[in-house]
Write a protein that holds these residues in place. Structure first.
Motif, PDB file in Angstrom:
ATOM      1  N   ILE A  73       0.842  -1.191   0.000  1.00 16.99           N
ATOM      2  CA  ILE A  73       0.000   0.000   0.000  1.00 16.99           C
ATOM      3  C   ILE A  73       0.877   1.241   0.000  1.00 16.99           C
ATOM      4  O   ILE A  73       2.047   1.199   0.365  1.00 16.99           O
ATOM      5  CB  ILE A  73      -0.952   0.047   1.216  1.00 16.99           C
ATOM      6  N   ARG A  74       0.293   2.332  -0.443  1.00 16.60           N
ATOM      7  CA  ARG A  74       1.005   3.604  -0.368  1.00 16.60           C
ATOM      8  C   ARG A  74       1.232   3.973   1.091  1.00 16.60           C
ATOM      9  O   ARG A  74       0.496   3.554   1.991  1.00 16.60           O
ATOM     10  CB  ARG A  74       0.220   4.693  -1.092  1.00 16.60           C
ATOM     11  N   HIS A  75       2.245   4.769   1.317  1.00 14.49           N
ATOM     12  CA  HIS A  75       2.730   5.065   2.655  1.00 14.49           C
ATOM     13  C   HIS A  75       1.617   5.588   3.584  1.00 14.49           C
ATOM     14  O   HIS A  75       0.968   6.594   3.292  1.00 14.49           O
ATOM     15  CB  HIS A  75       3.844   6.095   2.564  1.00 14.49           C
ATOM     16  N   ASN A  76       1.402   4.853   4.690  1.00 14.87           N
ATOM     17  CA  ASN A  76       0.448   5.238   5.743  1.00 14.87           C
ATOM     18  C   ASN A  76      -0.975   5.433   5.235  1.00 14.87           C
ATOM     19  O   ASN A  76      -1.768   6.141   5.850  1.00 14.87           O
ATOM     20  CB  ASN A  76       0.917   6.524   6.443  1.00 14.87           C
ATOM     21  N   ASN A  77      -1.323   4.783   4.120  1.00 16.77           N
ATOM     22  CA  ASN A  77      -2.664   4.928   3.550  1.00 16.77           C
ATOM     23  C   ASN A  77      -3.572   3.844   4.125  1.00 16.77           C
ATOM     24  O   ASN A  77      -3.653   2.734   3.605  1.00 16.77           O
ATOM     25  CB  ASN A  77      -2.590   4.830   2.023  1.00 16.77           C
ATOM     26  N   LEU A  78      -4.282   4.189   5.197  1.00 15.45           N
ATOM     27  CA  LEU A  78      -5.100   3.183   5.888  1.00 15.45           C
ATOM     28  C   LEU A  78      -6.353   2.820   5.116  1.00 15.45           C
ATOM     29  O   LEU A  78      -6.885   1.718   5.288  1.00 15.45           O
ATOM     30  CB  LEU A  78      -5.456   3.685   7.290  1.00 15.45           C
ATOM     31  N   ASN A  79      -6.854   3.709   4.276  1.00 15.76           N
ATOM     32  CA  ASN A  79      -7.989   3.359   3.425  1.00 15.76           C
ATOM     33  C   ASN A  79      -7.588   2.253   2.453  1.00 15.76           C
ATOM     34  O   ASN A  79      -8.348   1.300   2.220  1.00 15.76           O
ATOM     35  CB  ASN A  79      -8.494   4.581   2.651  1.00 15.76           C
ATOM     36  N   MET A  80      -6.415   2.387   1.899  1.00 15.39           N
ATOM     37  CA  MET A  80      -5.905   1.360   0.991  1.00 15.39           C
ATOM     38  C   MET A  80      -5.665   0.054   1.742  1.00 15.39           C
ATOM     39  O   MET A  80      -5.945  -1.036   1.231  1.00 15.39           O
ATOM     40  CB  MET A  80      -4.615   1.859   0.348  1.00 15.39           C
ATOM     41  N   LEU A  81      -5.160   0.154   2.971  1.00 14.57           N
ATOM     42  CA  LEU A  81      -4.948  -1.036   3.789  1.00 14.57           C
ATOM     43  C   LEU A  81      -6.275  -1.735   4.067  1.00 14.57           C
ATOM     44  O   LEU A  81      -6.380  -2.969   3.962  1.00 14.57           O
ATOM     45  CB  LEU A  81      -4.264  -0.655   5.106  1.00 14.57           C
ATOM     46  N   GLU A  82      -7.285  -0.966   4.395  1.00 17.27           N
ATOM     47  CA  GLU A  82      -8.591  -1.571   4.685  1.00 17.27           C
ATOM     48  C   GLU A  82      -9.146  -2.284   3.458  1.00 17.27           C
ATOM     49  O   GLU A  82      -9.735  -3.368   3.565  1.00 17.27           O
ATOM     50  CB  GLU A  82      -9.576  -0.510   5.181  1.00 17.27           C
ATOM     51  N   ASP A  83      -8.962  -1.701   2.286  1.00 15.97           N
ATOM     52  CA  ASP A  83      -9.400  -2.367   1.057  1.00 15.97           C
ATOM     53  C   ASP A  83      -8.679  -3.686   0.862  1.00 15.97           C
ATOM     54  O   ASP A  83      -9.286  -4.689   0.447  1.00 15.97           O
ATOM     55  CB  ASP A  83      -9.162  -1.454  -0.153  1.00 15.97           C
ATOM     56  N   LYS A  84      -7.374  -3.708   1.152  1.00 15.45           N
ATOM     57  CA  LYS A  84      -6.611  -4.950   1.031  1.00 15.45           C
ATOM     58  C   LYS A  84      -7.120  -6.000   2.024  1.00 15.45           C
ATOM     59  O   LYS A  84      -7.220  -7.189   1.697  1.00 15.45           O
ATOM     60  CB  LYS A  84      -5.125  -4.691   1.280  1.00 15.45           C
ATOM     61  N   ILE A  85      -7.430  -5.567   3.238  1.00 14.79           N
ATOM     62  CA  ILE A  85      -7.936  -6.488   4.255  1.00 14.79           C
ATOM     63  C   ILE A  85      -9.241  -7.125   3.785  1.00 14.79           C
ATOM     64  O   ILE A  85      -9.447  -8.348   3.902  1.00 14.79           O
ATOM     65  CB  ILE A  85      -8.137  -5.760   5.595  1.00 14.79           C
ATOM     66  N   LYS A  86     -10.130  -6.312   3.243  1.00 11.19           N
ATOM     67  CA  LYS A  86     -11.417  -6.823   2.764  1.00 11.19           C
ATOM     68  C   LYS A  86     -11.217  -7.850   1.648  1.00 11.19           C
ATOM     69  O   LYS A  86     -11.923  -8.855   1.580  1.00 11.19           O
ATOM     70  CB  LYS A  86     -12.278  -5.665   2.272  1.00 11.19           C
ATOM     71  N   THR A  87     -10.257  -7.582   0.774  1.00 12.11           N
ATOM     72  CA  THR A  87     -10.006  -8.487  -0.349  1.00 12.11           C
ATOM     73  C   THR A  87      -9.385  -9.801   0.114  1.00 12.11           C
ATOM     74  O   THR A  87      -9.721 -10.885  -0.384  1.00 12.11           O
ATOM     75  CB  THR A  87      -9.072  -7.816  -1.374  1.00 12.11           C
ATOM     76  N   LEU A  88      -8.487  -9.732   1.095  1.00  6.55           N
ATOM     77  CA  LEU A  88      -7.717 -10.900   1.512  1.00  6.55           C
ATOM     78  C   LEU A  88      -8.385 -11.723   2.603  1.00  6.55           C
ATOM     79  O   LEU A  88      -8.058 -12.903   2.785  1.00  6.55           O
ATOM     80  CB  LEU A  88      -6.336 -10.454   2.010  1.00  6.55           C
ATOM     81  N   SER A  89      -9.302 -11.125   3.341  1.00  6.79           N
ATOM     82  CA  SER A  89      -9.807 -11.755   4.574  1.00  6.79           C
ATOM     83  C   SER A  89     -10.535 -13.070   4.330  1.00  6.79           C
ATOM     84  O   SER A  89     -10.499 -13.965   5.195  1.00  6.79           O
ATOM     85  CB  SER A  89     -10.736 -10.783   5.311  1.00  6.79           C
ATOM     86  N   SER A  90     -11.194 -13.214   3.185  1.00  5.25           N
ATOM     87  CA  SER A  90     -11.976 -14.434   2.955  1.00  5.25           C
ATOM     88  C   SER A  90     -11.098 -15.636   2.629  1.00  5.25           C
ATOM     89  O   SER A  90     -11.549 -16.782   2.727  1.00  5.25           O
ATOM     90  CB  SER A  90     -12.982 -14.205   1.823  1.00  5.25           C
ATOM     91  N   LYS A  91      -9.848 -15.395   2.225  1.00  8.92           N
ATOM     92  CA  LYS A  91      -8.987 -16.487   1.778  1.00  8.92           C
ATOM     93  C   LYS A  91      -7.811 -16.760   2.702  1.00  8.92           C
ATOM     94  O   LYS A  91      -7.087 -17.743   2.500  1.00  8.92           O
ATOM     95  CB  LYS A  91      -8.457 -16.183   0.377  1.00  8.92           C
ATOM     96  N   HIS A  92      -7.598 -15.886   3.700  1.00  2.00           N
ATOM     97  CA  HIS A  92      -6.386 -16.013   4.508  1.00  2.00           C
ATOM     98  C   HIS A  92      -6.688 -15.903   5.996  1.00  2.00           C
ATOM     99  O   HIS A  92      -7.569 -15.150   6.413  1.00  2.00           O
ATOM    100  CB  HIS A  92      -5.364 -14.964   4.077  1.00  2.00           C
ATOM    101  N   LYS A  93      -5.901 -16.664   6.757  1.00  2.00           N
ATOM    102  CA  LYS A  93      -6.126 -16.754   8.201  1.00  2.00           C
ATOM    103  C   LYS A  93      -5.738 -15.461   8.905  1.00  2.00           C
ATOM    104  O   LYS A  93      -6.522 -14.874   9.648  1.00  2.00           O
ATOM    105  CB  LYS A  93      -5.322 -17.934   8.751  1.00  2.00           C
TER     106      LYS A  93
END
Length: 808
Positions: free
Chosen positions: A157-177
């Motif tokens: 993610i871009r530096h300290n971009n928590l909105n981008m981090l949250e989007d990544k979490i939403k995308t990854l959460s269903s497939k990863h522990k």
């Protein structure tokens, strides 16, 4: 077709560092009989030291030094045995004291780099995913990257971009522990910090989120018992957070420390952690010095030291507020960054400060984007207030002189860092005395004879070629096919052109020059998000043309000033267009131009090799082949001549709508199979425009009926060729049927038929363009190495592609 040579990130860094070393600001050697921390000797001169990472000055504390000396005398210079078997006698004491500091179990490592290599593969399971802040320290990125071999996805993610981090979490959460977010506690260049409390709130919202902090630059000067910035923000260490601190830098000794409150996880790491198991342990002197430092950290003395440093930091901040120096990040850390923009300005500024008696560091690519070069200043307890004041005064005096000497302005620097300039210089002229500028938005505003005298023999960008491109790529509904054109001519007082070129502003795939493996991974993501890693670029030339896009009269006494004036015009366009990247492209290797572009904030990347036949004198096939090398003659007689009879060769100036559709499909096949030069497809109407244009023609290979599956003659290859106003024939791009490509050597046959056609037209050169240079060389073409110079708004895309497995 031949694969394209990828750009090597390490080669780019090597060139940047080599240039900085040549400028006298990197790879220096300290001299002198002793070191005090307050001063440092460079080239026989004593300088006040504003570049240390020992912010509290503990590396010069007599207690640490004496402990190290005693340990050497008692235990020797090293303890050559793996910790897996036996730890040094002092190790247990050190671990107990560091554990007491953190209030949680710890693991001591040789250094943070080896620590990350040992810890990250141990704590991240195959069911987990990793998200990196793109400015997280290289040692973390390097330790994470091998996990891709275990199919652990690594996102960025871009530096300290928590909105981008949250989007990544939403995308990854269903497939990863677990989803591990890895960041620095305090970033070592700008001195800015991770938003620790906001990250904790996000982890409460998403329990899968685990946090991994490298806080080596936040150590000792902050936090209870000096445990660092992250611990200061956290208070207590949750089980889903891991923190790396350091026993070197501010701590004053050597080594690194990892702490976590999850005892099961701690035991797993300690039992077997790669280099934690097999690497040598800390030397007795380092362990003893760390124990002495830990005693200070466990006493109230650490808070006195922290306060003394904080007073110095606050004093420096107060002084800087009275200046208009571009301080990039104002905070309470001991790290300060004064932007210079261009590397050449940074070199000049640092060398001026060195002469004044102050040692500072230069922030360089890849730690920062090339155009965000700057002076990194660190404050320590060694620095006295009078020295801090003197440094500030020296910077105020020399900064404008460094700007003037390198032909830049504060406005440009502030714009590069998105800072608000207290004193605007926008009214200042960018003109250079003795030179005039013509900048137009259409080739119709340029004198045709003048343009063709400069570019008439240089590819598809003579006057008529550019009129064709404007008709094809302007005022279009599609974002990918709608370009803006800018034509630049810089002339002297006699109205003689010194420099000329053209630029386009267009949407690019950011992986255009990335390795095929990276482009394939990115294209998979584009199936869901077509605009993924696509951005607007201001580029010399265009996505359609290849060749020497820059005319520069290097015999003219003002040619370097003309180059500077060109950059000024590009800066103006940059402000109005705000592209993600600026690209100067298609240069042959030239050390003078290389130094010029690098000094002005551009890094060099290797382009695919191009190929050209010059001095073509066609008589017939036999006489041409006889001029080839023996090896190339064998190639011709084996892979080209036997297949010529399988084709009917046709040259057409105009094509029907049906032919246009077929040829476009053939072109798309080539595009889909050539991700090494990954670009958007051209619009279908391009072929119709070619058909209407007198300078374009089509060389078509019809495979005879007896060789096709359909038992009828079909077109299996087409070369789209431009005959420019000069003497050059340009096979601009190609379409092929991959079903017949290998069995009938379609590509090689098209290359040969192109040369024959150029000969029939009495052209003296054939510009084959980029890629497949090896195949073209077999037919007598000269292979030419090409480079480009790029300047990006930030390093995010470059680092993301590097992490995806390719090179930047």
């Amino acid at each position: 077709m031949a694969k394209i040579k990828p750009n090597n990130f390490l080669d780019i860094v090597d060139e940047v560092f080599t240039d900085a070393t040549r400028q006298g600001v990197l790879h220096l050697y300290a001299d002198g009989e002793t070191l005090s921390g307050r001063t440092i000797g460079i080239d026989g001169k004593s300088l006040f030291h504003f570049g240390t990472t020992g912010y509290l000055g503990l590396e010069q504390d007599e207690r640490l030094k004496q402990a190290a000396v005693d340990a050497i005398l008692r235990y020797g210079t090293q303890f050559p045995l793996s910790k897996t078997y036996v730890s040094h006698p002092l190790y247990q004491t050190l671990e107990e004291k560091i554990t007491q500091m953190y209030g949680n179990p710890v693991i001591i490592t040789k250094n943070s780099t080896l620590g990350h290599i040992g810890v990250i593969p141990s704590v991240v399971s195959d069911q987990d995913a990793i998200v990196l802040d793109h400015q997280v320290h290289w040692s973390v990125q390097n330790a994470a990257k091998p996990l891709k071999t275990r199919s652990v996805p690594i996102e960025m993610i871009r530096h300290n971009n928590l909105n981008m981090l949250e989007d990544k979490i939403k995308t990854l959460s269903s497939k990863h522990k677990k989803i591990w977010y890895m960041a620095d506690g305090l970033y070592s260049m700008y001195g800015d910090a991770a938003p620790v409390k906001a990250l904790m709130e996000l982890s409460n919202k998403y329990p899968q989120l685990h946090l991994y902090f490298d806080d080596v630059h936040g150590m000792s000067w902050a936090g209870k018992h000096g445990t660092g910035y992250v611990m200061q923000e956290l208070g207590e260490l949750p089980e889903h957070v891991l923190v790396f601190g350091t026993l070197s830098k501010t701590f004053g000794a050597s080594g690194a420390v990892m702490t976590c409150s999850n005892k099961k996880l701690h035991s797993k790491i300690k039992t077997f952690g790669g280099p934690l198991t097999f690497s040598a342990q800390l030397e007795p002197a380092s362990v003893a010095a760390a124990i002495a430092s830990a005693d200070i950290h466990l006493s109230d003395e650490i808070y006195m030291f922290q306060k003394e440093l904080r007073n110095r930091v606050n004093y420096f901040n107060t002084l800087l507020k009275t200046t208009d120096l571009p301080l990039v990040e104002e905070n309470e850390s001991p790290v300060f960054y004064i932007g210079t923009g261009m590397p050449i300005t940074g070199y000049n500024f640092v060398n001026r400060l060195l002469k004044e008696g102050f040692f500072v560091n230069l922030g360089l690519f890849p730690a920062v984007p090339v155009k965000n070069t700057g002076v990194r200043i660190t404050i320590s307890r060694h620095n006295r207030t009078e020295e801090i004041k003197a440094l500030t005064e020296a910077m105020v005096y020399h900064y404008p002189k460094a700007l003037e000497a390198t032909h830049t302005t504060k406005d440009k620097v502030f714009a590069a860092f998105n800072l608000k300039n207290k004193v605007s210089e926008s009214s200042k002229s960018n003109d250079v005395q003795g030179l005039s500028v013509q900048l137009e938005h259409s080739i119709s505003k340029i004198d045709a004879a003048t343009w063709d005298s400069l570019f008439g023999s240089r590819g598809v960008f003579d006057y008529h070629g550019l009129r064709f491109l404007e008709r094809t790529f302007t005022n279009k509904a599609s974002e990918t096919h709608n370009w803006q054109f800018y034509y630049l001519i810089i002339s002297d007082q006699m109205n003689k052109p010194v420099l000329a070129t053209y630029f386009t502003y267009a949407l690019w795939k950011e992986d255009m020059l990335a390795p095929e493996s990276v482009s394939r991974a990115i294209e998979d993501k584009r199936k869901e998000d077509p605009n993924y890693m696509c951005s607007y670029v201001l580029s010399m030339g265009s996505l359609f043309t290849e060749g020497d896009h820059l005319y520069i009269d290097q015999s003219h006494p003002m040619w370097l000033k003309a180059m500077q004036l060109m950059l000024n015009q590009v800066d103006t366009l940059d402000k109005s267009l705000n592209p993600s990247m600026i690209v100067f492209r298609d240069f042959k290797k030239d050390e003078v131009l290389n130094e010029f572009f690098h000094n002005h904030g551009y890094f060099k990347v290797t382009m695919p090799e191009s190929a050209q036949i010059s001095k073509l004198k066609w008589e017939d096939t036999q006489s041409y082949v006889e001029k080839l090398t023996a090896k190339s003659r064998r190639h011709f007689r084996k892979d080209i001549q036997p297949f010529e009879a399988c084709f009917e060769v046709e040259v057409k100036l105009q094509i029907s709508n049906q032919e246009s559709e077929v040829f476009y499909q053939l072109f798309q096949q080539v595009s889909a199979n050539n991700l090494g030069l990954n670009m958007f497809d051209y619009p279908k109407e391009l072929l119709n425009e070619m058909s209407l244009h007198p300078h374009w023609e089509f060389i078509i290979l019809h495979l005879k009926a007896e060789y096709t599956n359909e038992k009828k003659s079909i077109p299996v290859g087409v070369m789209f060729c431009y005959s420019n106003s000069g003497s050059t024939y340009v096979p601009a791009f190609i379409g092929m049927d991959y079903e017949y490509l290998q069995s009938y050597q379609v590509y090689r046959q098209l290359l040969f038929q192109t040369i024959k056609r150029a000969g029939a037209l009495e052209k003296s050169s054939v510009d084959f363009g980029l890629t497949a240079a090896f195949e073209k060389k077999k037919l007598g073409a000269e292979v030419i190495e090409k480079v480009a110079y790029m300047q990006a708004k930030d390093n995010f895309s470059l680092e993301l592609m590097e992490m995806m497995g390719g090179t930047k």
